[in-house]
Structures are given as structure tokens and as C-alpha cells.
Design a protein around this motif. Sequence first.
Motif, PDB file in Angstrom:
ATOM      1  N   UNK A 312      -3.059   1.585 -12.649  1.00  0.00           N
ATOM      2  CA  UNK A 312      -2.093   1.724 -13.746  1.00  0.00           C
ATOM      3  C   UNK A 312      -2.475   2.914 -14.624  1.00  0.00           C
ATOM      4  N   UNK A 313      -3.764   3.056 -14.883  1.00  0.00           N
ATOM      5  CA  UNK A 313      -4.215   4.170 -15.727  1.00  0.00           C
ATOM      6  C   UNK A 313      -4.885   5.284 -14.912  1.00  0.00           C
ATOM      7  N   UNK A 314      -5.119   5.035 -13.628  1.00  0.00           N
ATOM      8  CA  UNK A 314      -5.859   5.992 -12.792  1.00  0.00           C
ATOM      9  C   UNK A 314      -5.217   7.356 -12.715  1.00  0.00           C
ATOM     10  N   UNK A 315      -3.877   7.411 -12.717  1.00  0.00           N
ATOM     11  CA  UNK A 315      -3.187   8.685 -12.605  1.00  0.00           C
ATOM     12  C   UNK A 315      -3.212   9.507 -13.876  1.00  0.00           C
ATOM     13  N   UNK A 316      -3.677   8.905 -14.976  1.00  0.00           N
ATOM     14  CA  UNK A 316      -3.738   9.611 -16.260  1.00  0.00           C
ATOM     15  C   UNK A 316      -5.049  10.368 -16.432  1.00  0.00           C
ATOM     16  N   UNK A 317      -5.974  10.161 -15.506  1.00  0.00           N
ATOM     17  CA  UNK A 317      -7.283  10.815 -15.590  1.00  0.00           C
ATOM     18  C   UNK A 317      -7.287  12.050 -14.688  1.00  0.00           C
ATOM     19  N   UNK A 318      -7.604  13.233 -15.232  1.00  0.00           N
ATOM     20  CA  UNK A 318      -7.556  14.476 -14.451  1.00  0.00           C
ATOM     21  C   UNK A 318      -8.502  14.446 -13.251  1.00  0.00           C
ATOM     22  N   UNK A 319      -8.208  15.312 -12.285  1.00  0.00           N
ATOM     23  CA  UNK A 319      -9.043  15.400 -11.098  1.00  0.00           C
ATOM     24  C   UNK A 319      -8.704  14.303 -10.108  1.00  0.00           C
ATOM     25  N   UNK A 320      -9.425  14.273  -9.000  1.00  0.00           N
ATOM     26  CA  UNK A 320      -9.195  13.259  -7.979  1.00  0.00           C
ATOM     27  C   UNK A 320      -9.958  11.977  -8.346  1.00  0.00           C
ATOM     28  N   UNK A 321      -9.515  11.359  -9.446  1.00  0.00           N
ATOM     29  CA  UNK A 321     -10.155  10.133  -9.918  1.00  0.00           C
ATOM     30  C   UNK A 321     -10.025   9.030  -8.855  1.00  0.00           C
ATOM     31  N   UNK A 322     -11.032   8.207  -8.750  1.00  0.00           N
ATOM     32  CA  UNK A 322     -11.116   7.208  -7.689  1.00  0.00           C
ATOM     33  C   UNK A 322      -9.895   6.291  -7.649  1.00  0.00           C
ATOM     34  N   UNK A 323      -9.375   5.914  -8.841  1.00  0.00           N
ATOM     35  CA  UNK A 323      -8.250   4.974  -8.904  1.00  0.00           C
ATOM     36  C   UNK A 323      -6.922   5.662  -9.175  1.00  0.00           C
ATOM     37  N   UNK A 324      -6.883   6.970  -8.997  1.00  0.00           N
ATOM     38  CA  UNK A 324      -5.596   7.653  -9.041  1.00  0.00           C
ATOM     39  C   UNK A 324      -4.720   7.059  -7.933  1.00  0.00           C
ATOM     40  N   UNK A 325      -3.463   6.687  -8.219  1.00  0.00           N
ATOM     41  CA  UNK A 325      -2.623   6.035  -7.196  1.00  0.00           C
ATOM     42  C   UNK A 325      -2.526   6.825  -5.892  1.00  0.00           C
TER      43      UNK A 325
END
Length: 436
Positions: A312-325
Amino acid sequence: MSKWQLIIIKSLILLVDTMVGVIIFLGSAVYMCGSYLIWPSRYNITAHLNLAFVFLAFFVPAVILENQNDFAPELVTLYTELLIVGAIFYVIGLFTGFQIKAGPTSFSFDVLETKIYERRVIRITKILLISGIIGETLGYLLMGFVPMFAADPLAAKFFRGPYAVPAYVSAIYLSSFFILSTIVPIGLMIWYQNKKKVLFLFLIVTAVGLMMLSLARSPAFSGIVLTVAVIMSFKSKKLFVAFILLIFGLYAFSSVFYFITGIRDYSEMGFALKTDHVFWRVLSSGSNDVNEQLDFLRYFNNNPEWTYGQTIYGGLIPGHYYWNPSVYTLRVITMGQDVNEVISGGVRLPAPMWGYVSFQWPGAAIFSFLSGFARGAIIKYTKYWVNKHKSLLVIIIVMSINIAVFESLPYFFILSMYTIPPILVFLFYMFRFKLK
């Protein structure tokens, strides 16, 4: 077994296969076109814009091609059950959200006199268009390449491999890109209402050209399509019918765009060995959601990695964050491969599947209900604003705000930092800021 018994058995099997395809189609379409249930109007622009996509992405693969037959029956059963449960709770949420009472807001288009607001819009749009064009051009110069003309266009489009760029370069490029894709329909409507404003036509042509170079088909043309949709839908019923036919043609062209430009070749596609329904396979190749979703579910079942809502919040963190959708879906289907090497933007999943990978079946029901509730509330306010305002410029702004800002609410489970630039842009249209 007699000849007639064989015919009856084959007919029943065909009927069952067809019904599964219809369930997949309807269970998927409800999230994009379900608002027709609460607002069956030619002014429901956002639903119209999804019709052709739903046809190509779900009807063709599931009903005509029956791609689900290439997967294990138990997997297809789980997939259809998720879609059925999700659709039921989504529709309940849709009608619940639509029951809210829409009223006046503090948005500028709601409180200012139309003529005054339109003059402000013209000034703001000119400044943003020029700024976006300068930023996009600077982005290409800093990148040192243009995706359309790169040796590996798709790798360049997703900044993969040798086309990786520093964070500050992608920030300049993407911010400018999303500014342009957000305000193109507004600039185009300004020119449509006053043909003497040739500067706006020049800026729009330049902006669309720059976006086309990125190979991002949808953002490059969606602004033009939205403008045409508003004009034709609000002019007359005959033009509305013509628009529906037009949008199917545009989506068909978009689907074969990569084949026309030579970026893709039929012999390289995964379905190349299948010689039946070649026309439909090529047409739906750009939106192969059914296969991708079933593939995702298959890999997930083999090695479950529950998100517990962290996407839910993973896509709000820059870079290839682990929980980015996008990163998460790629990680599941590639089984640990470095996602930086995968030329893809991820897999599109419907609300019940995001709920399922988060909190299993309760998540599938809750995510679908909340998504439907948000959509219902947005449609209620959109209907209120459309009925209140007669200016096409105000209406195009309402629709653009709906798509760029409020559209993220029904998709709360895949929030993205790329929604931030459009939101910041539309603050200038929604509230009163002094710009000279």
C-alpha cells in the motif's frame, strides 16, 4: 457411446469453458466499468475510456482465445473464485459509496465565477506546459538517449541495463513527463475553445511529440483521447456513439504500435507457435492481463510471500523498494531474479488479488469493498460537478482531476510516487494560488 452423446458432452464442455471465460471477463471488467451500474450516462467519461481496454485485455483473451485453458484447472478455479468474491464486494462498496451526499467544495472551479476561473486556468496551463517541455527536453539531454531510437528500445523505456540513469536525472525526466501528460487535455481544450490561441496548439504538439519518444503509449495519447471524449460525449448522442467506435480503433492501433514500429516481432512472441486466431492474439498482445495474472497466481502459490499490506505504501518510497507493487509482482514471477534486469513495469492485479496476497480471503473481500466504496464516492461527486458546470474547460479539468488525483483512491493498494507530480500540478487548478 453414441454420436449424439458425444455431441452433447462436447457441447457441455464448450459451454463450461465459455462460462469460465465470461466469468473472468465480467469479474475483471467490473473494476474498470462497474461505475455504469451507478451512473449509466454518456457523461461517465472514465468508464468509456476503459471499454476498449477491457475488451482487449479480458474479453479477447478469456472468451475468444480462452487462454485460461493453458493453466491448471485448480489454478483457474482459484482465480475465478477470487474474481467472483471481489466483484460482489466491489459492487456492494460501489453502491454504498454512491449514497454519500455530494455538495459544494472549496475547489476553485466550485467557488469562482466561470469566466474568472477560466482566465486563471489559461495562465497556469501556459506556464506549466512551457516548464514541462523544458524539463522533458533537459531530461533527454541528461539521459543521453531517447527510448524510441535506442538500440534496445524497451530496455531504454524502463531504464534497464546500460540505460540506467542517476536518480536526479530520472526525477527531472519523469516529473516533467507527468506534468505534461496531466495538462495536455486542458491545453488542448483551451485551443479548441479559442482557435486564435495557436501557441497552445504548438505547445501541445511539442509535448505529445516528446512523450511519444519515450514509447509510453498511453500517457502520450490519453490526453488527446480524453479531450475528444469530453467534446464528443457532451455535444450529442450521435457523436458519443462515434467516439465509442473511435476509441476501439485507437486502442487497436495502440496494441499493434510496437509491431508497426518494429520493436516487437510476431515470431518473438510467446504465442507464435499458435496459428489460430492470429489477428486476436496480436491485437491483445499489448494487454495480456489474464495470462499474466494467472502466471502470477501460479508462482505465488508455489512460493507464497504475503505482503500484509506493505505494498500500500511501498510505491511511495523512491528506488526499487522491496515492497513496491511493481517490484513485488516482478519478484514473484521471476523467482528471485534481479528485477533491475527484467524489462517490465510489473503485473496489473485486480483488487481481490492484492487483498488475497496481503491477508488471504478476508483481504480479498475488504480490499474490493474499500475500492468500490472509493469509486462510488468519486462518481457521486463527479456527477455533481458535471451537472453543475456547463463549461467544457471546467469539465475537462474535473475529469482530469478525477483521473490524475482521485483515481488513486480506488487503487489504494498500489499507491505510487508517480501520482505526486499530477497532484501537485492540480493543486494550482483546485485552489487559488497567485501566479504572475
